[in-house]
Design a protein around this motif. Structure first.
Motif, PDB file in Angstrom:
ATOM      1  N   GLU A 110      40.265 -52.741  66.656  1.00  0.00           N
ATOM      2  CA  GLU A 110      39.200 -51.764  66.865  1.00  0.00           C
ATOM      3  C   GLU A 110      38.285 -51.681  65.651  1.00  0.00           C
ATOM      4  O   GLU A 110      37.068 -51.557  65.788  1.00  0.00           O
ATOM      5  N   LEU A 111      38.869 -51.771  64.475  1.00  0.00           N
ATOM      6  CA  LEU A 111      38.085 -51.731  63.244  1.00  0.00           C
ATOM      7  C   LEU A 111      37.170 -52.944  63.135  1.00  0.00           C
ATOM      8  O   LEU A 111      35.985 -52.824  62.813  1.00  0.00           O
ATOM      9  N   LEU A 112      37.706 -54.121  63.446  1.00  0.00           N
ATOM     10  CA  LEU A 112      36.898 -55.343  63.407  1.00  0.00           C
ATOM     11  C   LEU A 112      35.811 -55.313  64.487  1.00  0.00           C
ATOM     12  O   LEU A 112      34.696 -55.781  64.261  1.00  0.00           O
ATOM     13  N   SER A 113      36.144 -54.748  65.641  1.00  0.00           N
ATOM     14  CA  SER A 113      35.143 -54.605  66.707  1.00  0.00           C
ATOM     15  C   SER A 113      34.004 -53.694  66.258  1.00  0.00           C
ATOM     16  O   SER A 113      32.835 -53.949  66.565  1.00  0.00           O
ATOM     17  N   SER A 114      34.350 -52.644  65.545  1.00  0.00           N
ATOM     18  CA  SER A 114      33.338 -51.736  65.017  1.00  0.00           C
ATOM     19  C   SER A 114      32.417 -52.458  64.033  1.00  0.00           C
ATOM     20  O   SER A 114      31.212 -52.241  64.030  1.00  0.00           O
ATOM     21  N   ASN A 115      33.003 -53.315  63.215  1.00  0.00           N
ATOM     22  CA  ASN A 115      32.184 -54.095  62.280  1.00  0.00           C
ATOM     23  C   ASN A 115      31.193 -54.980  63.032  1.00  0.00           C
ATOM     24  O   ASN A 115      30.015 -55.039  62.681  1.00  0.00           O
ATOM     25  N   VAL A 116      31.675 -55.652  64.065  1.00  0.00           N
ATOM     26  CA  VAL A 116      30.811 -56.540  64.847  1.00  0.00           C
ATOM     27  C   VAL A 116      29.721 -55.735  65.546  1.00  0.00           C
ATOM     28  O   VAL A 116      28.548 -56.131  65.571  1.00  0.00           O
ATOM     29  N   ALA A 117      30.089 -54.584  66.097  1.00  0.00           N
ATOM     30  CA  ALA A 117      29.115 -53.760  66.815  1.00  0.00           C
ATOM     31  C   ALA A 117      28.017 -53.230  65.890  1.00  0.00           C
ATOM     32  O   ALA A 117      26.902 -52.983  66.333  1.00  0.00           O
ATOM     33  N   ASN A 118      28.332 -53.083  64.622  1.00  0.00           N
ATOM     34  CA  ASN A 118      27.369 -52.547  63.665  1.00  0.00           C
ATOM     35  C   ASN A 118      26.765 -53.621  62.767  1.00  0.00           C
ATOM     36  O   ASN A 118      26.285 -53.316  61.671  1.00  0.00           O
ATOM     37  N   ALA A 119      26.767 -54.854  63.229  1.00  0.00           N
ATOM     38  CA  ALA A 119      26.266 -55.957  62.415  1.00  0.00           C
ATOM     39  C   ALA A 119      24.790 -55.812  62.081  1.00  0.00           C
ATOM     40  O   ALA A 119      24.341 -56.313  61.050  1.00  0.00           O
ATOM     41  N   ASP A 120      24.029 -55.121  62.906  1.00  0.00           N
ATOM     42  CA  ASP A 120      22.594 -54.954  62.669  1.00  0.00           C
ATOM     43  C   ASP A 120      22.230 -53.554  62.178  1.00  0.00           C
ATOM     44  O   ASP A 120      21.050 -53.231  62.076  1.00  0.00           O
ATOM     45  N   THR A 121      23.217 -52.727  61.866  1.00  0.00           N
ATOM     46  CA  THR A 121      22.961 -51.374  61.393  1.00  0.00           C
ATOM     47  C   THR A 121      22.684 -51.401  59.888  1.00  0.00           C
ATOM     48  O   THR A 121      23.528 -51.862  59.119  1.00  0.00           O
ATOM     49  N   PRO A 122      21.538 -50.923  59.469  1.00  0.00           N
ATOM     50  CA  PRO A 122      21.240 -50.915  58.027  1.00  0.00           C
ATOM     51  C   PRO A 122      22.246 -50.070  57.245  1.00  0.00           C
ATOM     52  O   PRO A 122      22.698 -49.025  57.711  1.00  0.00           O
ATOM     53  N   ASN A 123      22.634 -50.560  56.088  1.00  0.00           N
ATOM     54  CA  ASN A 123      23.555 -49.904  55.157  1.00  0.00           C
ATOM     55  C   ASN A 123      24.959 -49.698  55.705  1.00  0.00           C
ATOM     56  O   ASN A 123      25.725 -48.905  55.158  1.00  0.00           O
ATOM     57  N   PHE A 124      25.326 -50.387  56.792  1.00  0.00           N
ATOM     58  CA  PHE A 124      26.694 -50.301  57.301  1.00  0.00           C
ATOM     59  C   PHE A 124      27.594 -51.135  56.409  1.00  0.00           C
ATOM     60  O   PHE A 124      27.277 -52.268  56.053  1.00  0.00           O
ATOM     61  N   LYS A 125      28.733 -50.605  56.035  1.00  0.00           N
ATOM     62  CA  LYS A 125      29.691 -51.291  55.175  1.00  0.00           C
ATOM     63  C   LYS A 125      30.879 -51.751  56.024  1.00  0.00           C
ATOM     64  O   LYS A 125      31.544 -50.937  56.665  1.00  0.00           O
TER      65      LYS A 125
END
Length: 136
Positions: free
Chosen positions: A24-39
């Motif tokens: 779920e954590l890795l999925s969240s990273n992928v889902a936010n790949a285009d979100t500015p300032n997402f870590k």
């Protein structure tokens, strides 16, 4: 015999729970790949699993029933609380996002394969136990 089985199943139960939370954590990273300032976030799987196993070995697993809304509930993300790590990017983006899609895909696939391997191992263990208990 039962203690050995319980210990083995507890290990796989904890490992599968952590694998699910990590997915779920890795999925969240992928889902936010285009979100500015997402870590991008991840966990050190081995150390978190060691910690979870030591906690369950030192406590009695008693199922508690919540009979009042005033009772303290169990956190759904409790599997990863306090163990989240931020990933240091190999090549930072201009918008501050640290998600590297190639790394995320690789980690996602690796985690999926290890999850499936654990399920297969547990299935084979139960199959062997069933064969051992059958009258021949």
């Amino acid at each position: 015999m039962i203690n050995k089985l319980d210990k083995e199943l507890n290990f796989h139960h904890q490992a599968l729970s952590l694998r699910t939370a990590r997915q779920e954590l890795l999925s969240s990273n992928v889902a936010n790949a285009d979100t500015p300032n997402f870590k991008a976030k991840d966990i050190d799987f081995a150390s978190v699993l060691r910690e979870k196993l030591s906690l369950t070995a030192n406590t009695n697993n008693v199922g508690l029933t919540k009979t009042s809304p005033m009772h303290i509930g169990v956190n759904a993300n409790g599997a990863l609380d306090g163990s989240l790590l931020y990933r240091v990017p190999l090549q930072p983006s201009a918008d501050g996002n640290t998600v590297d899609m190639d790394m995320e895909r690789t980690r996602f696939a690796d985690n999926s394969i290890k999850y499936d391997a654990s399920i297969t191992f547990i299935t084979n263990e139960f199959r062997n136990l069933t064969k051992a208990m059958q009258e021949r």
